[in-house]
Design a protein around this motif. Structure first.
Motif, PDB file in Angstrom:
ATOM      1  N   LEU A 159      -3.258  46.935 -81.717  1.00  0.00           N
ATOM      2  CA  LEU A 159      -2.654  47.423 -83.379  1.00  0.00           C
ATOM      3  C   LEU A 159      -1.409  46.972 -83.467  1.00  0.00           C
ATOM      4  N   MET A 160      -0.500  46.759 -83.037  1.00  0.00           N
ATOM      5  CA  MET A 160       1.110  46.480 -82.877  1.00  0.00           C
ATOM      6  C   MET A 160       1.048  44.623 -83.708  1.00  0.00           C
ATOM      7  N   ILE A 161       0.278  44.136 -82.500  1.00  0.00           N
ATOM      8  CA  ILE A 161      -0.114  42.819 -82.800  1.00  0.00           C
ATOM      9  C   ILE A 161      -0.433  42.449 -84.144  1.00  0.00           C
ATOM     10  N   ARG A 162      -1.719  42.898 -83.984  1.00  0.00           N
ATOM     11  CA  ARG A 162      -2.093  42.593 -85.318  1.00  0.00           C
ATOM     12  C   ARG A 162      -1.696  42.853 -87.284  1.00  0.00           C
ATOM     13  N   ALA A 163      -0.575  44.202 -86.687  1.00  0.00           N
ATOM     14  CA  ALA A 163      -0.064  44.248 -88.345  1.00  0.00           C
ATOM     15  C   ALA A 163       1.128  43.854 -88.186  1.00  0.00           C
ATOM     16  N   SER A 164       2.319  42.599 -86.785  1.00  0.00           N
ATOM     17  CA  SER A 164       2.921  42.120 -87.150  1.00  0.00           C
ATOM     18  C   SER A 164       2.498  40.395 -87.216  1.00  0.00           C
ATOM     19  N   SER A 165       1.675  40.224 -86.977  1.00  0.00           N
ATOM     20  CA  SER A 165       0.742  39.147 -86.986  1.00  0.00           C
ATOM     21  C   SER A 165       0.509  38.791 -88.821  1.00  0.00           C
TER      22      SER A 165
END
Length: 224
Positions: A159-165
């Motif tokens: 979730l954090m990687i998707r939100a950041s990207s």
């Protein structure tokens, strides 16, 4: 004869208007939804509700307590207890997917939870049932807790990687450095990656959470 300028009426003095804890939580929710959790301060919150920081502290001890109230508020509003299958392994999948689907809409919640010190008490129903299902799969209680943590790390990281990207692409609207590198790879040095060319970004953007979750749960249960 010139008239003296008319003075605007002065603001009424006295105590600031009474506010409730529910109003404070609602205002805090608006701030974090629109601007992010970093913009949430007691001073900013007081301004938004038309009161003073001291009045806010009358209802919440500090920012940490306010964040806990926010987490509980989001859990109560968003988490719906799903129908659970009889098979314990499938139960883990259903519960973890339900949590992930809710958190995907609120990346700031994942950021708070990843610090590992705040939590929403109302979400413990899910944790209890995931651990119980893992015990039914044959794991001891301690191993079930470790397995739950592995599932949580998989979920939070994704979730954090998707939100950041997603924020990065929305902000810049142009190819990332990684996109440019993959577009110019040497096929002699990196033949597999070079063969993918510009498809790397679209392939890695696909939602494969459920596949990864199933593989992770299967491996955890087999390992015992």
């Amino acid at each position: 004869m010139p008239q003296p300028p008319v003075q605007p009426p002065s603001a009424p003095r006295g105590r600031p208007p009474r506010i409730s804890r529910a109003e404070i939580v609602a205002a805090a929710r608006r701030i974090v939804d629109e601007e992010g959790v970093d913009r949430l301060t007691m001073r900013r919150l007081a301004r938004d509700v038309g009161s003073t920081p001291m009045a806010i502290y009358h209802h919440v001890r500090d920012k940490e307590e306010l964040l806990v109230l926010l987490l509980d508020d989001y859990a109560a509003r968003s988490l719906r207890r799903p129908e659970l299958p009889a098979d314990p392994r499938e139960r883990v999948i259903v519960l973890a997917t339900a949590i992930r689907d809710v958190l995907a809409a609120y990346p700031w919640v994942v950021e708070l939870l990843s610090a590992d010190d705040l939590m929403a008490r109302s979400a413990l129903w899910y944790v209890e049932r995931i651990i119980d299902a893992l015990v039914e799969c044959g794991l001891g209680v301690e191993r079930a807790v470790h397995a739950y943590r592995a599932i949580w790390y998989h979920m939070a990281g994704e979730l954090m990687i998707r939100a950041s990207s997603g924020r990065r692409r929305d902000r810049d609207g142009r190819p990332t450095y990684r996109d440019r590198v993959f577009a110019d790879l040497d096929p002699d040095e990196l033949p597999r990656l070079a063969s993918l060319g510009g498809r790397w970004a679209s392939l890695t953007a696909e939602d494969t959470y459920l596949d990864g979750l199933r593989a992770l749960v299967d491996g955890l249960v087999r390992a015992g």
